[in-house]
Design an enzyme around this catalytic site. Structure first.
Site, mmCIF file in Angstrom:
data_model
loop_
_atom_site.group_PDB
_atom_site.id
_atom_site.type_symbol
_atom_site.label_atom_id
_atom_site.label_comp_id
_atom_site.label_asym_id
_atom_site.label_seq_id
_atom_site.Cartn_x
_atom_site.Cartn_y
_atom_site.Cartn_z
ATOM 1 N N HIS A 1 -22.756 27.007 40.166
ATOM 2 C CA HIS A 1 -22.919 25.556 40.185
ATOM 3 C C HIS A 1 -24.102 25.090 41.052
ATOM 4 O O HIS A 1 -25.004 24.384 40.592
ATOM 5 C CB HIS A 1 -21.652 24.894 40.738
ATOM 6 C CG HIS A 1 -20.372 25.358 40.124
ATOM 7 N ND1 HIS A 1 -19.915 24.900 38.920
ATOM 8 C CD2 HIS A 1 -19.437 26.238 40.572
ATOM 9 C CE1 HIS A 1 -18.753 25.459 38.642
ATOM 10 N NE2 HIS A 1 -18.439 26.280 39.619
HETATM 11 C C1 BDR Z 1 -18.328 23.185 43.533
HETATM 12 O O1 BDR Z 1 -17.165 23.427 44.311
HETATM 13 C C2 BDR Z 1 -17.393 24.452 45.229
HETATM 14 O O2 BDR Z 1 -16.303 25.336 45.294
HETATM 15 C C3 BDR Z 1 -18.661 25.129 44.813
HETATM 16 O O3 BDR Z 1 -19.356 25.623 45.944
HETATM 17 C C4 BDR Z 1 -19.418 24.060 44.097
HETATM 18 O O4 BDR Z 1 -20.212 23.312 44.997
HETATM 19 C C5 BDR Z 1 -18.018 23.437 42.081
HETATM 20 O O5 BDR Z 1 -16.978 22.610 41.646
#
Ligand code: BDR
Ligand code: CA
Length: 308
Positions: free
Chosen positions: A237
């Site tokens: 992400h």
């Molecule tokens: C986001 O949530 C976190 O666990 C990850 O680092 C990312 O920023 C994805 O939903």
């Protein structure tokens, strides 16, 4: 080409770690500072992790400052099921080589914004960014863009409605999306279409220390994805937000209205995107709606593989 100066506000976090490495490996960016916020783990853990990641790539000159240790209004939650007890389970990393700067993350962002325009890349809960906007409204005009990893047009990943970063602190997200700043939203719709496969991650193992760390990170991170989604390809992400600043051809964005659900019901933390323009609310964000996954994964793996 002049470098784009950025501050990465993060909660490492496996994908945060890869985002930091991608940024530090990229000549298009100047990483002015790294700031941290409670999210995937507690503030002390994610701050230590940010420094540990910078240590891997020898980024000793990049200042790290810790910010908010909880969301604005509601209690903190962590994502230990995804990122482990340390927030960065998997690789065997030494303790951080230094302490964070003796300055709050928001003060550090304000100090740097006073010097010149900056792009902010928040890839954790938006608490620090909301505080920055609240405390220093005069500096908003010096924010080039706030490139948020968070939200979704479609489904959530922490509840059926909400993505983790927004769900952690929806009130902060509301403040950010309703601000005068340019906001770009890179949500689950695109991050889940741009997965890093186990094979591509494992191939980094022979490409130096950073590559080996990423291979170990992925080996841990994919367990959760195998269990929940049934495959060991993982979204990366936060790195996609960084990649967008490096190469704007990776994502297609559309200007749309995004409204934040801050109620206590089942849709708390939802980013309600008016994709079919069913309201007359003006667009307040550039929302990522399409991704060139190969272009992203090639960039990510080539850049991380280029680190020592
Ligand atoms: C986001 O949530 C976190 O666990 C990850 O680092 C990312 O920023 C994805 O939903
Ligand atoms: Ca994150």
């Amino acid at each position: 080409m002049p470098k784009t100066p950025v501050i990465i506000d993060c909660d490492p976090g496996h994908d945060d770690a890869m985002a930091l490495m991608l940024a530090l490996a990229s000549p298009e960016l100047e990483v002015v500072a790294v700031t941290t916020v409670a999210g995937n783990q507690t503030l002390d853990k994610v701050t230590a992790n940010a420094i540990r990641v910078l240590d891997v790539v020898g980024a000793d000159a990049v200042p790290v400052a810790a910010g908010a240790d909880r969301p604005l209004v509601h209690r903190a939650a962590v994502a230990a099921d995804v990122h482990g007890e340390t927030g960065l389970d998997g690789p065997d990393l030494p303790p951080p080589s230094r302490d964070p700067e003796p300055i709050h993350a928001v003060e550090l962002m304000a100090r740097e914004l006073r010097k010149r325009p900056l792009t902010l890349i928040p890839v954790g809960p938006l608490t620090n960014i909301a505080l920055l906007i609240a405390m220093y409204p005069d500096l908003v005009e010096n924010i080039e863009d706030i490139v948020v990893m968070g939200g979704a047009i479609g489904l959530g990943n922490v509840t059926p409605s909400a993505e983790f970063n927004i769900w952690c602190d929806p009130e902060a997200a509301k403040r950010v999306f309703e601000s005068e700043a340019d906001v770009t939203m890179i949500g689950l719709d695109v991050t889940h279409q741009a997965m890093l496969s186990a094979a591509r991650a494992d191939a980094l193992r022979d490409k130096g220390r950073a590559g080996a760390v990423v291979a170990d990170l992925h080996a841990f991170y994919r367990r959760f994805h195998l269990e929940v989604y049934g495959h060991d390809d993982t979204p990366v992400h936060d790195a996609l937000a960084v990649a967008h600043v490096i190469d704007p051809k990776i994502l297609n964005t559309t200007q749309l209205n995004v409204e934040l659900d801050v109620t206590q019901g089942p849709c708390r933390g939802r980013t309600v995107v008016d994709q079919l323009r069913r309201t007359d609310r003006p667009a307040n964000a550039h929302v990522a709606v399409g991704v060139d996954a190969d272009r992203f994964i090639d960039l990510l793996t080539e850049r991380i593989g280029s680190l020592a």
